[in-house]
Design a protein around this motif. Sequence first.
Motif, short mmCIF file in Angstrom:
data_model
loop_
_atom_site.label_atom_id
_atom_site.label_comp_id
_atom_site.label_asym_id
_atom_site.label_seq_id
_atom_site.Cartn_x
_atom_site.Cartn_y
_atom_site.Cartn_z
N VAL A 3 43.69 67.69 51.98
CA VAL A 3 44.94 68.24 52.51
C VAL A 3 44.84 68.41 54.02
CG1 VAL A 3 46.58 70.16 52.42
CG2 VAL A 3 45.38 69.46 50.34
N GLY A 4 45.92 68.03 54.69
CA GLY A 4 46.04 68.29 56.11
C GLY A 4 47.13 69.32 56.34
N ASP A 84 43.72 60.96 57.58
CA ASP A 84 42.88 60.68 56.42
C ASP A 84 43.20 61.57 55.23
OD1 ASP A 84 41.98 62.86 57.90
OD2 ASP A 84 39.93 62.68 57.17
N CYS A 85 44.21 62.44 55.37
CA CYS A 85 44.55 63.39 54.30
C CYS A 85 45.70 62.86 53.45
CB CYS A 85 44.94 64.74 54.89
SG CYS A 85 43.67 65.48 55.93
N PRO A 86 45.52 62.69 52.14
CA PRO A 86 46.60 62.16 51.30
C PRO A 86 47.73 63.16 51.06
CG PRO A 86 44.68 62.68 49.96
CD PRO A 86 44.26 62.83 51.38
N TYR A 87 47.44 64.46 51.17
CA TYR A 87 48.46 65.49 51.00
C TYR A 87 48.65 66.25 52.31
CZ TYR A 87 47.62 64.90 45.94
OH TYR A 87 47.46 64.40 44.67
N LEU A 88 49.89 66.65 52.59
CA LEU A 88 50.19 67.33 53.84
C LEU A 88 51.08 68.55 53.59
CD1 LEU A 88 51.12 64.22 56.04
CD2 LEU A 88 48.91 65.41 55.99
N THR A 89 50.95 69.52 54.48
CA THR A 89 51.87 70.65 54.52
C THR A 89 51.84 71.23 55.92
OG1 THR A 89 52.58 72.69 53.42
CG2 THR A 89 50.22 72.42 53.79
N VAL A 117 56.86 63.06 45.08
CA VAL A 117 56.38 63.02 46.46
C VAL A 117 56.28 64.40 47.07
CG1 VAL A 117 57.26 60.68 46.84
CG2 VAL A 117 58.71 62.65 47.39
N LEU A 118 56.86 65.41 46.40
CA LEU A 118 56.85 66.75 46.96
C LEU A 118 56.84 67.79 45.84
CD1 LEU A 118 58.79 68.08 49.96
CD2 LEU A 118 59.12 69.24 47.80
N VAL A 119 55.95 68.76 45.96
CA VAL A 119 55.95 69.91 45.06
C VAL A 119 56.23 71.15 45.91
CG1 VAL A 119 54.41 68.85 43.38
CG2 VAL A 119 53.44 70.22 45.23
N TYR A 120 56.92 72.12 45.32
CA TYR A 120 57.29 73.31 46.07
C TYR A 120 57.34 74.49 45.12
CZ TYR A 120 61.99 72.42 44.18
OH TYR A 120 63.06 72.21 43.35
N SER A 121 57.30 75.68 45.68
CA SER A 121 57.20 76.88 44.86
C SER A 121 58.09 78.00 45.39
CB SER A 121 55.75 77.36 44.82
OG SER A 121 55.44 78.08 46.00
N LEU A 122 58.12 79.08 44.64
CA LEU A 122 58.79 80.30 45.09
C LEU A 122 58.01 80.95 46.23
CD1 LEU A 122 59.58 81.82 41.58
CD2 LEU A 122 61.29 81.00 43.21
N LEU A 165 54.17 71.05 49.45
CA LEU A 165 53.11 70.08 49.71
C LEU A 165 53.71 68.70 49.45
CD1 LEU A 165 49.90 69.94 50.20
CD2 LEU A 165 49.77 69.51 47.74
N PHE A 166 53.49 67.74 50.36
CA PHE A 166 54.05 66.41 50.16
C PHE A 166 52.99 65.34 50.41
CE2 PHE A 166 55.42 68.04 54.33
CZ PHE A 166 54.87 67.10 55.21
N ARG A 167 53.28 64.15 49.91
CA ARG A 167 52.35 63.03 50.03
C ARG A 167 52.48 62.39 51.41
NH1 ARG A 167 50.29 61.72 44.91
NH2 ARG A 167 51.59 62.44 43.18
N ARG A 168 51.34 62.07 52.01
CA ARG A 168 51.36 61.42 53.32
C ARG A 168 52.12 60.09 53.27
NH1 ARG A 168 49.80 60.31 58.12
NH2 ARG A 168 48.83 62.32 58.50
N GLN A 169 51.95 59.34 52.20
CA GLN A 169 52.60 58.04 52.11
C GLN A 169 54.12 58.18 52.22
OE1 GLN A 169 52.09 55.94 48.34
NE2 GLN A 169 52.05 53.97 49.42
N ALA A 170 54.68 59.19 51.55
CA ALA A 170 56.12 59.42 51.62
C ALA A 170 56.52 59.91 53.01
CB ALA A 170 56.54 60.43 50.56
N PHE A 171 55.68 60.74 53.63
CA PHE A 171 55.92 61.21 54.99
C PHE A 171 56.06 60.03 55.94
CE2 PHE A 171 53.85 62.06 59.08
CZ PHE A 171 54.65 63.08 59.59
#
Length: 503
Positions: A3-4, A84-89, A117-122, A165-171
């Motif tokens: 994660v980045g 190099d991070c597959p997940y970003l926030t 491509v994206l997960v989110y929470s309360l 949190l979202f995927r770098r590829q989608a970003f």
Amino acid sequence: MKVGVVLPVFNQEPQYIFECIQSLQNQTFRQFKLAIVIDGANAETVNAVYEASQVLTIPFQIINRTENQGIAYTLNEGFSYLTDCPYLTWVSSDNRHYPEFLQALVKTMDSTPKEIVLVYSLYHRINEEGINVSNSEEMHQFMTSLMRRPKEQIYSVCFLGASFLFRRQAFEKAGGYRNKFPIAQDHDFWMRILQHGDIYFLEKYLMEYRVNGKYSLTTLTPSEDLILESMRSSIDNRKTIQDIPKVSVLLTSYNQCKYIDHAIESVLNQTFTNFHLIAVDDGSTDGTQEIIYQKKDSRLIGLFLNHRGKAHALNAGLEFCLGEYVLELDGDDWLDPQTLDIMVREMDKQPPNVGLTYANRKLWNQVGEKLIEGPIIPGLNYGDKYDVLSNLQTHCPRLYRKSALKSIGGWKRFIDGQPAILDDFLMFLDLAEKYDFHWINGALYHQRRHEKNITLIQQEEISSEIQKIVHAKIKEWGNEYIPEFIFNEGSLVKVDLRPRGLS
């Protein structure tokens, strides 16, 4: 690292920075690295960042840029160090994250299909002192209902929030953040990234979002500006995905919470479905805005303005109308289910010099909780602009050719420097100067009469304004006629126009 995380920092309260960075250090998930990007912040903020970061034991770097470039530029710069991070926030410097923030989001993303491509929470809301101000069952139900929406509704409301949190590829496919809408860059980004995949909602509280902070964007920016820019971004993104309707329904409301739901549903349930509904609320204080906000339909564009009057609300809404045609609706009235179907077909048959088509309206009297059926008020056929002027009528429903509305500059707001009451009559006259009208002989509009109708409580002002309008238009059109005003039971009902020079 998996994660980045980017921490963009502009001017901020030092204590908030310490709390934010400490919450990152406390994460149970350790496979992440951090890019702190200082965006031209003041010396106090810069010193706080360097001091607070001394507690960090995860990989991090500080990019101290002395020139302020804005949040979108800053985020993209930070993510460029995390390739190099597959997940970003990313996290705001005044927020606090629970220790399981990254752990829960990463675990959720790992368990979802690649299409997500994206997960989110309360998230909880905290005030300036860090006290939770949203810890109630009522708020929980509201937030859950708001955030559990299909991704298509992102064009209507920014429901994703601050925990994600979202995927770098989608970003990368989305092109990162952009400066085009600087105070709505998050909503703009969500609309673009969700063109490349789906979302997953985790019903769990993972962070604390600070409201009313001294340097918070939502504190520094008026709510009307935030909403308008967010919806401008929505319109821009709708154009990109070719979400261009045939008709834009322009609904205006002011303190009509009793009736607004009926009005909105009458549009959403039209047999003709190729429309957008631009619901413009003119500063209601009775809960009307909340009813609009909670509607779940991607065709709805909600605009919540400060109170300036109906003409201003109509002109503000016109900016967001992408349709070839614009239909006007009051927040206490409603449409027949086939209104758009019939009117669009009729307007499509008309030549370009027809700028407006209208039909008949049926009156309903609101007596307490009961609706009592009234008469049908038919439209009229007009010969020329003087015919429109002398009859003193406006008709509902009104379907405009948008290009005609634009050509006359929208609705007039003032008469002799005073706010106009009869914006609809002024619109008829302005259009009649340049365009022909077409009447559909069918009752397609339902008009509610109740104790707050302007036409019932401002008769004297209306009669006075009509006389001003008539005199002004006759002079503007060449001063060929002398008006004689005809009254019935105290109300001005008609104008007889006598050619000048005749006795």
